[in-house]
Write an enzyme that holds these catalytic residues in place. Structure first.
Site, mmCIF file in Angstrom:
data_model
loop_
_atom_site.group_PDB
_atom_site.id
_atom_site.type_symbol
_atom_site.label_atom_id
_atom_site.label_comp_id
_atom_site.label_asym_id
_atom_site.label_seq_id
_atom_site.Cartn_x
_atom_site.Cartn_y
_atom_site.Cartn_z
ATOM 1 N N ASP A 190 -0.226 8.945 18.440
ATOM 2 C CA ASP A 190 -0.381 8.332 17.032
ATOM 3 C C ASP A 190 -1.955 7.793 16.926
ATOM 4 O OD1 ASP A 190 -0.245 6.834 14.651
ATOM 5 O OD2 ASP A 190 1.948 7.368 14.868
ATOM 6 N N GLU B 280 1.095 5.162 -6.442
ATOM 7 C CA GLU B 280 0.010 6.027 -5.692
ATOM 8 C C GLU B 280 -0.493 7.013 -6.339
ATOM 9 O OE1 GLU B 280 2.089 3.582 -2.729
ATOM 10 O OE2 GLU B 280 2.801 5.082 -4.396
ATOM 11 N N ASN C 55 6.454 6.881 -5.879
ATOM 12 C CA ASN C 55 5.829 6.558 -4.623
ATOM 13 C C ASN C 55 5.288 7.796 -3.872
ATOM 14 O OD1 ASN C 55 5.557 4.292 -2.600
ATOM 15 N ND2 ASN C 55 6.526 5.817 -1.440
#
Length: 370
Positions: A178, A132, A74
């Site tokens: 963010d 991924e 991952n």
């Protein structure tokens, strides 16, 4: 482009890569291992303060790679706040890496300075067990190598690899500016201890500007692909956009070829399923250009009646980045809007009028000739 596609072609290429990941090639000659630092001091790396209230200096382009015996590899982004010469604290959400940790994965590699294909694939949250690394390889062939300490696969041509362990120690992480342009809150998060660094001889330490276009593209495009794939299971989808005004994260516009009056609501539910952080969804007909906010607003104004077309979903789990929601519990109210033309309606009433000959008129040539 570096991925051989752009715009909506890139969206479809990413969807195809997610559906058909490609096994990776493992090599021995890894430029990311030209130099080995056995006793690293993280303070010598350019961790940065991005916002005036950031809780500490951050690494923002670090991708954590972990391995699980059943699910494989991952790769995912996690902002990393520097604590001292050997430790960082990572923001880890309840997604795939958290599940790997729960199942016992502690050895990790953090890779910095990657090919755009690997960067884009690592931003994907798809099906648990779909790597991924293989999604990236389907986008563009990527060479992988074994990390020196853990044997975890890392991009052989990346700039920098930090090998370490996810510990049970918790530390305060944040505040941090963010993708919304607002500050995420302080939380107790897991500490990662770094044991070894390998790198190119003259590495480039990549950072991603929070709330900048690169950040929003990396967060938004993979979610667009996931939404596209999910919505295509329930109706004929034409396009998907996480809109800039919604921070490329909270608001989604979907255009469909409507075959049934249930299609828009199916699309709304599928979008929320594919992207749980999503807050608002609008579904429009295929003639609406999703990249044009004026057309989206026009569709809302002329093709929707809120008493019939609005779907409200209170008390839902949403995004921890939404300051109007409860950022601890992530509880929020979600909404979807069907702004499509009713199938039994006279479509002529809903189509924009045209001036005769306007499509043939070249205004620039007309002005020159006048």
């Amino acid at each position: 482009s570096a991925l051989g596609a752009s715009g909506r072609d890139l969206l479809r290429k990413l969807v195809e890569a997610m559906r058909n990941p490609r096994p990776v090639e493992v090599v021995r000659d890894a430029p990311c291992q030209e130099m080995v630092i056995e006793d690293p001091d993280l303070r010598k790396l350019p961790f940065l303060f991005f916002g005036e209230r950031d809780g500490g200096p951050y690494m923002t382009a670090g991708i954590i790679i972990a391995h699980d015996p059943e699910y494989g590899f991952n790769a995912s982004y996690h902002r990393l706040m520097l604590l001292d010469e050997r430790r960082v604290v990572a923001r880890i959400l309840p997604r795939h890496l958290e599940e790997f940790i729960r199942r016992g994965a502690r050895r990790i590699a953090i890779v910095v300075g990657n090919h755009p294909a690997f960067m884009l694939a690592s931003a994907v949250t798809w099906k648990l067990g779909v790597s991924e690394l293989e999604i990236a390889n389907a986008l563009k062939p990527i060479r992988y190598a074994r990390a020196l300490k853990s044997g975890i696969l890392v991009p052989a041509d990346c700039e920098l690899v930090l090998e370490g362990r996810i510990t049970d120690e918790l530390a305060e992480e944040g505040p941090f500016m963010d993708v919304t342009g607002t500050y995420d809150i302080v939380r107790r998060q897991r500490v990662i201890e770094i044991d070894c660094i390998t790198m190119r001889r003259d590495p480039i330490f990549q950072q991603i500007l929070p709330a900048g276009s690169e950040h929003r593209n990396l967060m938004g495009l993979p979610r667009e692909a996931a939404i596209y794939a999910e919505v295509s299971e329930v109706c004929e989808v034409v396009d998907v956009r996480l809109t800039p005004g919604g921070c490329s994260w909270l608001h989604c516009a979907i255009s469909i070829r409507k075959r049934s009056e249930e299609d828009p609501r199916r699309a709304i539910e599928a979008a929320f399923k594919a992207h749980p952080s999503l807050k608002h969804v609008i579904v429009v007909d295929e003639d609406i250009d999703l990249s044009n906010p004026l057309e989206l607003e026009w569709a809302i104004a002329t093709r929707s009646q809120l008493d019939k077309d609005l779907v409200l979903k209170p008390d839902q789990l949403g995004s921890s980045l939404d300051p109007s929601a409860d950022q601890i519990t992530r509880k929020t109210c979600k909404a979807g809007l069907d702004a499509t033309i009713p199938l039994k309606a006279d479509r002529a009433k809903f189509i924009k009028a045209k001036i005769p000959g306007e499509d043939e008129l070249n205004l620039e040539e007309y002005v020159k000739g006048s």
